[in-house]
Scaffold this motif. Sequence first.
Motif, PDB file in Angstrom:
ATOM      1  N   ALA A  21       0.829  -1.204   0.000  1.00  0.00           N
ATOM      2  CA  ALA A  21       0.000   0.000   0.000  1.00  0.00           C
ATOM      3  C   ALA A  21       0.860   1.249   0.000  1.00  0.00           C
ATOM      4  O   ALA A  21       2.031   1.216   0.386  1.00  0.00           O
ATOM      5  CB  ALA A  21      -0.931   0.015   1.219  1.00  0.00           C
ATOM      6  N   VAL A  22       0.247   2.346  -0.420  1.00  0.00           N
ATOM      7  CA  VAL A  22       0.878   3.660  -0.385  1.00  0.00           C
ATOM      8  C   VAL A  22       0.238   4.463   0.740  1.00  0.00           C
ATOM      9  O   VAL A  22      -0.985   4.501   0.872  1.00  0.00           O
ATOM     10  CB  VAL A  22       0.688   4.404  -1.723  1.00  0.00           C
ATOM     11  N   GLN A  23       1.064   5.096   1.553  1.00  0.00           N
ATOM     12  CA  GLN A  23       0.573   5.916   2.665  1.00  0.00           C
ATOM     13  C   GLN A  23       1.332   7.238   2.630  1.00  0.00           C
ATOM     14  O   GLN A  23       2.502   7.314   2.999  1.00  0.00           O
ATOM     15  CB  GLN A  23       0.801   5.195   3.992  1.00  0.00           C
TER      16      GLN A  23
ATOM     17  N   HIS B  89      -3.547  16.789  -1.305  1.00  0.00           N
ATOM     18  CA  HIS B  89      -3.749  15.785  -2.345  1.00  0.00           C
ATOM     19  C   HIS B  89      -4.126  16.455  -3.662  1.00  0.00           C
ATOM     20  O   HIS B  89      -4.819  17.478  -3.687  1.00  0.00           O
ATOM     21  CB  HIS B  89      -4.858  14.815  -1.939  1.00  0.00           C
TER      22      HIS B  89
ATOM     23  N   THR C 121      -1.772  12.161  -6.770  1.00  0.00           N
ATOM     24  CA  THR C 121      -1.633  11.403  -5.521  1.00  0.00           C
ATOM     25  C   THR C 121      -2.882  10.576  -5.244  1.00  0.00           C
ATOM     26  O   THR C 121      -2.790   9.456  -4.741  1.00  0.00           O
ATOM     27  CB  THR C 121      -1.355  12.348  -4.326  1.00  0.00           C
TER      28      THR C 121
ATOM     29  N   ARG D 206      -2.657   7.575  -7.518  1.00  0.00           N
ATOM     30  CA  ARG D 206      -1.588   6.675  -7.066  1.00  0.00           C
ATOM     31  C   ARG D 206      -2.055   5.810  -5.901  1.00  0.00           C
ATOM     32  O   ARG D 206      -1.833   4.592  -5.881  1.00  0.00           O
ATOM     33  CB  ARG D 206      -0.365   7.495  -6.660  1.00  0.00           C
ATOM     34  N   MET D 207      -2.714   6.429  -4.927  1.00  0.00           N
ATOM     35  CA  MET D 207      -3.155   5.676  -3.757  1.00  0.00           C
ATOM     36  C   MET D 207      -4.292   4.715  -4.113  1.00  0.00           C
ATOM     37  O   MET D 207      -4.303   3.561  -3.671  1.00  0.00           O
ATOM     38  CB  MET D 207      -3.581   6.633  -2.639  1.00  0.00           C
TER      39      MET D 207
ATOM     40  N   THR E  99      -2.992   1.623  -6.173  1.00  0.00           N
ATOM     41  CA  THR E  99      -2.231   0.638  -5.402  1.00  0.00           C
ATOM     42  C   THR E  99      -3.082   0.004  -4.308  1.00  0.00           C
ATOM     43  O   THR E  99      -3.191  -1.222  -4.209  1.00  0.00           O
ATOM     44  CB  THR E  99      -0.987   1.291  -4.770  1.00  0.00           C
ATOM     45  N   ASN E 100      -3.721   0.840  -3.498  1.00  0.00           N
ATOM     46  CA  ASN E 100      -4.380   0.362  -2.282  1.00  0.00           C
ATOM     47  C   ASN E 100      -5.705  -0.332  -2.541  1.00  0.00           C
ATOM     48  O   ASN E 100      -6.121  -1.182  -1.742  1.00  0.00           O
ATOM     49  CB  ASN E 100      -4.622   1.527  -1.319  1.00  0.00           C
TER      50      ASN E 100
ATOM     51  N   ASP F 252      -5.386  11.254   7.022  1.00  0.00           N
ATOM     52  CA  ASP F 252      -5.235  11.376   5.577  1.00  0.00           C
ATOM     53  C   ASP F 252      -6.547  10.897   4.970  1.00  0.00           C
ATOM     54  O   ASP F 252      -6.829   9.699   4.974  1.00  0.00           O
ATOM     55  CB  ASP F 252      -4.065  10.530   5.074  1.00  0.00           C
TER      56      ASP F 252
ATOM     57  N   TYR G 189      -6.232   8.174   2.139  1.00  0.00           N
ATOM     58  CA  TYR G 189      -5.811   6.890   2.713  1.00  0.00           C
ATOM     59  C   TYR G 189      -6.983   6.213   3.405  1.00  0.00           C
ATOM     60  O   TYR G 189      -7.226   5.018   3.225  1.00  0.00           O
ATOM     61  CB  TYR G 189      -4.677   7.132   3.708  1.00  0.00           C
TER      62      TYR G 189
ATOM     63  N   THR H   6      -9.339   4.655   0.952  1.00  0.00           N
ATOM     64  CA  THR H   6      -8.882   3.373   0.398  1.00  0.00           C
ATOM     65  C   THR H   6      -9.138   2.238   1.383  1.00  0.00           C
ATOM     66  O   THR H   6      -9.493   1.126   0.977  1.00  0.00           O
ATOM     67  CB  THR H   6      -7.388   3.410   0.020  1.00  0.00           C
TER      68      THR H   6
END
Length: 258
Positions: free
Chosen positions: A92-94, A102, A106, A109-110, A113-114, A152, A155, A158
């Motif tokens: 994951a991206v954090q 954001h 970004t 991207r999150m 991936t997440n 966040d 985050y 996700t």
Amino acid sequence: MSIAGKVALVTGAGTGIGQGIALEFARRGARVAVHYNRSEAGALETKRRIDEAGGDCFIVQADVARQDEIIAMVREVEQRGGSIDILVNNAAVQLNYDLFKHDEETFSRMMNTNVKGYWQCIQAVVPAMKQKGAGRIILISSVHAKRPTDFDPVYAMTKGAIRMLGRESAIELAPYGITVNMIEPGAVDVGKYERILADDPDAQKKLEERRKRQLAKFPMGRVGVPLDVAKLAAFIASDESEYLTGSAIRLDGGSMLL
């Protein structure tokens, strides 16, 4: 809680929680595919520790935001280790950005991936699991899927999405003997704070102050460590959990109760 002889793919296994899960699975006799995207040094360290303990593992690399790389990774695991019995979606991206920091890049991207990465990894491993009539899929989420914070927002989005992905997947895959469950850790110490303070002359004092704050904020007097998550993941991956599916298990030492 035996997982001996099982083939497990653990994404994001070069650091933190993923590394802890890979080490514990190998200790319990599983053959572990140690995935990384950018943290090659971490993946090599995970492999070194497993090798030293007499475990069985190999390293695979992929960007889990890309479907073609996920498919290639799963094929490689099947060729080198055999059909996958256990998938742990952990990579994951954090970024820890606030609402207005954001931007579209970004956010994408999150999400890619997440969320999309988790979904497409499930898609990639399920056909072989269906053929066997068994499989364990574990999604590493967070307490941020349960409650709002000032942490966040993207985050947290996700992690909320992962919860619903797990629930819906559990319903669809249950007839095939495949379970899908979520682990929602609270704060987990992966050593970042200690590394930041490594060259700080006041590090010991600051660490002690941090421990005192934890005593007040966390009922058990500490935050989690990767092994805490790994032990729960090992149970979910075992045959003893065959009737557990669609569950989101909060693992935070009771901190969310405060």
